[in-house]
Design a protein around this motif. Sequence first.
Motif, PDB file in Angstrom:
ATOM      1  N   THR A   1       0.561  -0.976  -0.077  1.00 30.19           N
ATOM      2  CA  THR A   1       0.465   0.107   0.067  1.00 30.19           C
ATOM      3  C   THR A   1       0.954   1.253   0.349  1.00 30.19           C
ATOM      4  OG1 THR A   1      -1.553  -1.005   1.179  1.00 30.19           O
ATOM      5  CG2 THR A   1      -1.836   1.306   1.469  1.00 30.19           C
ATOM      6  N   GLU A   2       1.729   1.370   1.111  1.00 26.67           N
ATOM      7  CA  GLU A   2       3.500   2.566   0.917  1.00 26.67           C
ATOM      8  C   GLU A   2       3.520   2.411  -0.615  1.00 26.67           C
ATOM      9  OE1 GLU A   2       6.825   3.822   3.439  1.00 26.67           O
ATOM     10  OE2 GLU A   2       5.387   2.323   4.521  1.00 26.67           O
ATOM     11  N   GLU A   3       4.366   1.670  -0.967  1.00 29.56           N
ATOM     12  CA  GLU A   3       5.111   1.514  -2.303  1.00 29.56           C
ATOM     13  C   GLU A   3       4.018   2.029  -3.275  1.00 29.56           C
ATOM     14  OE1 GLU A   3       8.341   1.565  -2.973  1.00 29.56           O
ATOM     15  OE2 GLU A   3       8.032   1.739  -0.916  1.00 29.56           O
ATOM     16  N   LEU A   4       2.534   1.619  -3.789  1.00 30.49           N
ATOM     17  CA  LEU A   4       1.037   1.677  -4.233  1.00 30.49           C
ATOM     18  C   LEU A   4       1.084   3.147  -4.262  1.00 30.49           C
ATOM     19  CD1 LEU A   4      -0.094   0.277  -6.880  1.00 30.49           C
ATOM     20  CD2 LEU A   4      -1.622  -0.230  -4.850  1.00 30.49           C
ATOM     21  N   SER A   5       1.331   4.088  -3.033  1.00 29.27           N
ATOM     22  CA  SER A   5       0.946   5.386  -3.660  1.00 29.27           C
ATOM     23  C   SER A   5       1.980   5.874  -3.145  1.00 29.27           C
ATOM     24  CB  SER A   5       0.169   5.912  -1.801  1.00 29.27           C
ATOM     25  OG  SER A   5       1.809   5.521  -0.527  1.00 29.27           O
ATOM     26  N   LYS A   6       2.496   5.757  -3.515  1.00 28.67           N
ATOM     27  CA  LYS A   6       4.356   6.394  -3.832  1.00 28.67           C
ATOM     28  C   LYS A   6       4.357   6.436  -5.521  1.00 28.67           C
ATOM     29  CE  LYS A   6       6.872   5.629  -0.078  1.00 28.67           C
ATOM     30  NZ  LYS A   6       8.119   5.206   0.806  1.00 28.67           N
TER      31      LYS A   6
ATOM     32  N   ALA B   1      -2.338   8.831  -8.054  1.00 30.04           N
ATOM     33  CA  ALA B   1      -3.381   9.143  -8.351  1.00 30.04           C
ATOM     34  C   ALA B   1      -4.728   8.039  -7.445  1.00 30.04           C
ATOM     35  CB  ALA B   1      -3.981   8.942 -10.049  1.00 30.04           C
ATOM     36  N   LEU B   2      -3.879   6.817  -7.092  1.00 32.38           N
ATOM     37  CA  LEU B   2      -4.641   5.866  -5.974  1.00 32.38           C
ATOM     38  C   LEU B   2      -4.180   6.401  -4.557  1.00 32.38           C
ATOM     39  CD1 LEU B   2      -2.807   2.134  -7.411  1.00 32.38           C
ATOM     40  CD2 LEU B   2      -5.587   3.399  -7.512  1.00 32.38           C
ATOM     41  N   ARG B   3      -3.707   7.419  -4.207  1.00 35.25           N
ATOM     42  CA  ARG B   3      -3.552   7.266  -2.752  1.00 35.25           C
ATOM     43  C   ARG B   3      -5.297   7.502  -1.666  1.00 35.25           C
ATOM     44  NH1 ARG B   3       1.010  11.925  -3.753  1.00 35.25           N
ATOM     45  NH2 ARG B   3       2.789  10.257  -4.029  1.00 35.25           N
ATOM     46  N   ARG B   4      -5.865   8.646  -2.914  1.00 34.88           N
ATOM     47  CA  ARG B   4      -7.643   8.341  -2.209  1.00 34.88           C
ATOM     48  C   ARG B   4      -7.860   7.566  -2.124  1.00 34.88           C
ATOM     49  NH1 ARG B   4     -11.178  11.674  -7.064  1.00 34.88           N
ATOM     50  NH2 ARG B   4     -12.480  10.935  -5.463  1.00 34.88           N
ATOM     51  N   TYR B   5      -7.752   6.109  -2.913  1.00 30.52           N
ATOM     52  CA  TYR B   5      -8.555   5.125  -2.130  1.00 30.52           C
ATOM     53  C   TYR B   5      -7.476   4.502  -1.273  1.00 30.52           C
ATOM     54  CZ  TYR B   5     -10.424   6.544  -6.687  1.00 30.52           C
ATOM     55  OH  TYR B   5     -10.897   7.339  -7.711  1.00 30.52           O
ATOM     56  N   LEU B   6      -6.850   4.148  -1.185  1.00 33.87           N
ATOM     57  CA  LEU B   6      -5.399   3.288  -0.146  1.00 33.87           C
ATOM     58  C   LEU B   6      -5.411   3.966   1.451  1.00 33.87           C
ATOM     59  CD1 LEU B   6      -2.460   3.109  -3.181  1.00 33.87           C
ATOM     60  CD2 LEU B   6      -4.602   1.736  -2.089  1.00 33.87           C
TER      61      LEU B   6
END
Length: 289
Positions: free
Chosen positions: A273-278, A282-287
């Motif tokens: 999740t942390e790496e994906l948000s970085k 665009a995915l940050r708001r969904y994580l």
Amino acid sequence: MRLKAMILAATLALTPLAAHAQAADVAPPKFRAIKIVLIGDSTTAVQGGWGPNFCGWRVTSFAACINLARGGRSSGNYRAEGSWALAMDEIRSGGFTDTYVLIQFGHNDQPGKPGRSTDLATEFPANMKRYVDEVRAAGGKPILVTPLTRRQFVDGKLQDDLGPWADAVRKVAAETNTPLVDLHARSRAAVQAMGPVEAMKFAQRPPSAEVVEAATKTGTTIAASTGVPAAPAAPMPGAQNNAAVEPMGQAKLSFDYTHLGVVGADYFSAIVTEELSKTVPALRRYLIQ
């Protein structure tokens, strides 16, 4: 006069029905949400991987999360058996504003797994690139994930047997301009810092006493045992044969150095999740971090 009255009454009676029909023709509003699809092997799948905790605890209700990873699959046989065709149906289904596809393979692409292994120099990178290309052609957004580390040690040093496969994924990501979640690098660093005994908490079942004793005394992990203490004169079991304990099908609920229990799934899903948000802002708001 009477005929006019009857016509008027009939018209009034039909007016509500006409209004209802007109309202029914207006499409209801469509809720705007994204979809995340997970593709991979048992280290991503619903039992034994980080995927269930990611879908269950790391995404908001504005994102649908579908785990299509399967135990025992490589970048080759996932496609050959038809799992990829099913995934493509999900990716093409539409209805969502965006569909993100996380792809993680490597464990079963290694040598020694008949019907699953792929050639590291040719087949594996070609397979990964093909997944990326086909996701994009279907309107999805691919994200490559390097393979989760195993947790085997020799003299206190983590054995990085999946390093070459992680490197191959990184290279494909760079060549295809695809977002990369480097789970291998993060998980390897974390497990090395913990050491062989503490890292055992990530397994599906607790280790036997002899496994803990060997790792504590020597810093070397031995083959996961049944939990039956070894006789005093009996030699300790040697290194675990990963090809034997990583079956073609569903991961067994047992102690090994590859699959994840609840603690491991939670820990590594947080890293994803942390790496994906970085890597995909665009995915940050969904994580949920």
